[in-house]
Design a protein around this motif. Sequence first.
Motif, PDB file in Angstrom:
ATOM      1  N   THR A 122      17.609   0.066  13.860  1.00 54.81           N
ATOM      2  CA  THR A 122      16.992   0.924  14.872  1.00 54.81           C
ATOM      3  C   THR A 122      17.814   2.188  15.086  1.00 54.81           C
ATOM      4  N   VAL A 123      19.128   2.060  15.101  1.00 56.00           N
ATOM      5  CA  VAL A 123      19.990   3.242  15.261  1.00 56.00           C
ATOM      6  C   VAL A 123      19.823   4.178  14.071  1.00 56.00           C
ATOM      7  N   SER A 124      19.779   3.625  12.863  1.00 50.23           N
ATOM      8  CA  SER A 124      19.651   4.488  11.684  1.00 50.23           C
ATOM      9  C   SER A 124      18.306   5.190  11.645  1.00 50.23           C
ATOM     10  N   VAL A 125      17.251   4.523  12.098  1.00 51.96           N
ATOM     11  CA  VAL A 125      15.943   5.182  12.165  1.00 51.96           C
ATOM     12  C   VAL A 125      15.985   6.293  13.213  1.00 51.96           C
ATOM     13  N   GLY A 126      16.662   6.058  14.315  1.00 54.60           N
ATOM     14  CA  GLY A 126      16.807   7.097  15.327  1.00 54.60           C
ATOM     15  C   GLY A 126      17.584   8.301  14.834  1.00 54.60           C
ATOM     16  N   ILE A 127      18.588   8.060  14.014  1.00 58.12           N
ATOM     17  CA  ILE A 127      19.405   9.155  13.472  1.00 58.12           C
ATOM     18  C   ILE A 127      18.574  10.047  12.547  1.00 58.12           C
ATOM     19  N   ILE A 128      17.568   9.479  11.898  1.00 59.35           N
ATOM     20  CA  ILE A 128      16.709  10.256  11.001  1.00 59.35           C
ATOM     21  C   ILE A 128      16.015  11.395  11.755  1.00 59.35           C
ATOM     22  N   GLY A 129      15.773  11.195  13.042  1.00 62.12           N
ATOM     23  CA  GLY A 129      15.103  12.224  13.830  1.00 62.12           C
ATOM     24  C   GLY A 129      15.990  13.378  14.247  1.00 62.12           C
ATOM     25  N   GLU A 130      17.282  13.280  13.998  1.00 64.84           N
ATOM     26  CA  GLU A 130      18.209  14.332  14.435  1.00 64.84           C
ATOM     27  C   GLU A 130      17.900  15.708  13.830  1.00 64.84           C
ATOM     28  N   PRO A 131      17.617  15.820  12.526  1.00 65.09           N
ATOM     29  CA  PRO A 131      17.296  17.149  11.990  1.00 65.09           C
ATOM     30  C   PRO A 131      16.002  17.723  12.569  1.00 65.09           C
ATOM     31  N   VAL A 132      15.042  16.856  12.856  1.00 57.86           N
ATOM     32  CA  VAL A 132      13.790  17.324  13.448  1.00 57.86           C
ATOM     33  C   VAL A 132      14.062  17.892  14.839  1.00 57.86           C
ATOM     34  N   LEU A 133      14.876  17.192  15.603  1.00 59.15           N
ATOM     35  CA  LEU A 133      15.254  17.682  16.928  1.00 59.15           C
ATOM     36  C   LEU A 133      16.006  19.011  16.823  1.00 59.15           C
ATOM     37  N   ALA A 134      16.872  19.137  15.825  1.00 60.11           N
ATOM     38  CA  ALA A 134      17.607  20.389  15.631  1.00 60.11           C
ATOM     39  C   ALA A 134      16.658  21.543  15.326  1.00 60.11           C
ATOM     40  N   ILE A 135      15.641  21.293  14.532  1.00 59.17           N
ATOM     41  CA  ILE A 135      14.660  22.330  14.217  1.00 59.17           C
ATOM     42  C   ILE A 135      13.908  22.752  15.473  1.00 59.17           C
ATOM     43  N   ILE A 136      13.508  21.764  16.273  1.00 59.79           N
ATOM     44  CA  ILE A 136      12.768  22.067  17.502  1.00 59.79           C
ATOM     45  C   ILE A 136      13.641  22.848  18.482  1.00 59.79           C
ATOM     46  N   LEU A 137      14.888  22.422  18.643  1.00 64.29           N
ATOM     47  CA  LEU A 137      15.791  23.122  19.557  1.00 64.29           C
ATOM     48  C   LEU A 137      16.097  24.538  19.070  1.00 64.29           C
ATOM     49  N   ALA A 138      16.261  24.719  17.755  1.00 67.89           N
ATOM     50  CA  ALA A 138      16.492  26.059  17.213  1.00 67.89           C
ATOM     51  C   ALA A 138      15.287  26.954  17.448  1.00 67.89           C
ATOM     52  N   TYR A 139      14.106  26.387  17.367  1.00 72.45           N
ATOM     53  CA  TYR A 139      12.889  27.152  17.646  1.00 72.45           C
ATOM     54  C   TYR A 139      12.832  27.564  19.114  1.00 72.45           C
ATOM     55  N   THR A 165      12.230  30.458  13.277  1.00 70.84           N
ATOM     56  CA  THR A 165      10.869  30.115  12.878  1.00 70.84           C
ATOM     57  C   THR A 165      10.877  28.766  12.169  1.00 70.84           C
ATOM     58  N   ILE A 166       9.748  28.108  12.210  1.00 65.32           N
ATOM     59  CA  ILE A 166       9.593  26.819  11.538  1.00 65.32           C
ATOM     60  C   ILE A 166       8.689  27.029  10.331  1.00 65.32           C
ATOM     61  N   SER A 167       9.211  26.710   9.149  1.00 65.74           N
ATOM     62  CA  SER A 167       8.399  26.876   7.945  1.00 65.74           C
ATOM     63  C   SER A 167       7.376  25.742   7.866  1.00 65.74           C
ATOM     64  N   ILE A 168       6.396  25.929   7.029  1.00 66.76           N
ATOM     65  CA  ILE A 168       5.360  24.911   6.869  1.00 66.76           C
ATOM     66  C   ILE A 168       5.960  23.615   6.311  1.00 66.76           C
ATOM     67  N   PHE A 169       6.961  23.746   5.441  1.00 58.70           N
ATOM     68  CA  PHE A 169       7.603  22.552   4.887  1.00 58.70           C
ATOM     69  C   PHE A 169       8.395  21.803   5.958  1.00 58.70           C
ATOM     70  N   PHE A 200       7.699  21.875   9.148  1.00 59.39           N
ATOM     71  CA  PHE A 200       6.705  21.300  10.043  1.00 59.39           C
ATOM     72  C   PHE A 200       6.127  20.008   9.460  1.00 59.39           C
ATOM     73  N   ILE A 201       5.720  20.058   8.201  1.00 59.43           N
ATOM     74  CA  ILE A 201       5.130  18.874   7.562  1.00 59.43           C
ATOM     75  C   ILE A 201       6.168  17.763   7.431  1.00 59.43           C
ATOM     76  N   GLY A 202       7.370  18.114   6.996  1.00 63.90           N
ATOM     77  CA  GLY A 202       8.430  17.117   6.867  1.00 63.90           C
ATOM     78  C   GLY A 202       8.814  16.507   8.208  1.00 63.90           C
ATOM     79  N   GLY A 203       8.900  17.356   9.236  1.00 62.05           N
ATOM     80  CA  GLY A 203       9.217  16.852  10.568  1.00 62.05           C
ATOM     81  C   GLY A 203       8.126  15.953  11.104  1.00 62.05           C
ATOM     82  N   LEU A 204       6.881  16.342  10.865  1.00 60.96           N
ATOM     83  CA  LEU A 204       5.754  15.521  11.297  1.00 60.96           C
ATOM     84  C   LEU A 204       5.761  14.162  10.589  1.00 60.96           C
ATOM     85  N   MET A 205       6.023  14.170   9.287  1.00 61.50           N
ATOM     86  CA  MET A 205       6.099  12.907   8.539  1.00 61.50           C
ATOM     87  C   MET A 205       7.253  12.040   9.041  1.00 61.50           C
ATOM     88  N   THR A 206       8.378  12.673   9.324  1.00 58.37           N
ATOM     89  CA  THR A 206       9.540  11.945   9.831  1.00 58.37           C
ATOM     90  C   THR A 206       9.226  11.309  11.175  1.00 58.37           C
TER      91      THR A 206
END
Length: 107
Positions: free
Chosen positions: A49-66, A72-76, A78-84
């Motif tokens: 569960t912790v390792s699955v939670g860690i996978i979301g860290e880059p997505v959170l970083a992208i959202i916070l940077a936005y 800006t968020i590229s289409i890749f 966005f799609i990769g973050g959505l899949m994650t």
Amino acid sequence: MLVYSLLNNIILIEYDASDWTYFVLLAVIPTIFGQYIFNLLLKSIGATTVSVGIIGEPVLAIILAYLFLGETISIFQFIGGLMTLLGMGMYFWSQSLNDSVANYNSN
């Protein structure tokens, strides 16, 4: 990076005091406290569960940077973050189903 810096005569120690402050803060806060929090979580909810939670860290970083840095968020991204997030949601949903079934069976 060290070899690259040495080969290109990049000086590694002549930074301003404010830069060194940021280096120390980056070493202490995310590294030490982040690992400490992960270790606490490992005791209570398990490694998977912790390792699955860690996978979301880059997505959170992208959202916070936005939100905070105007990136800006590229289409890749966005799609990769959505899949994650979808994969994480599926895992956490299946875990909650397993927990509810286990609780129902124990009663």
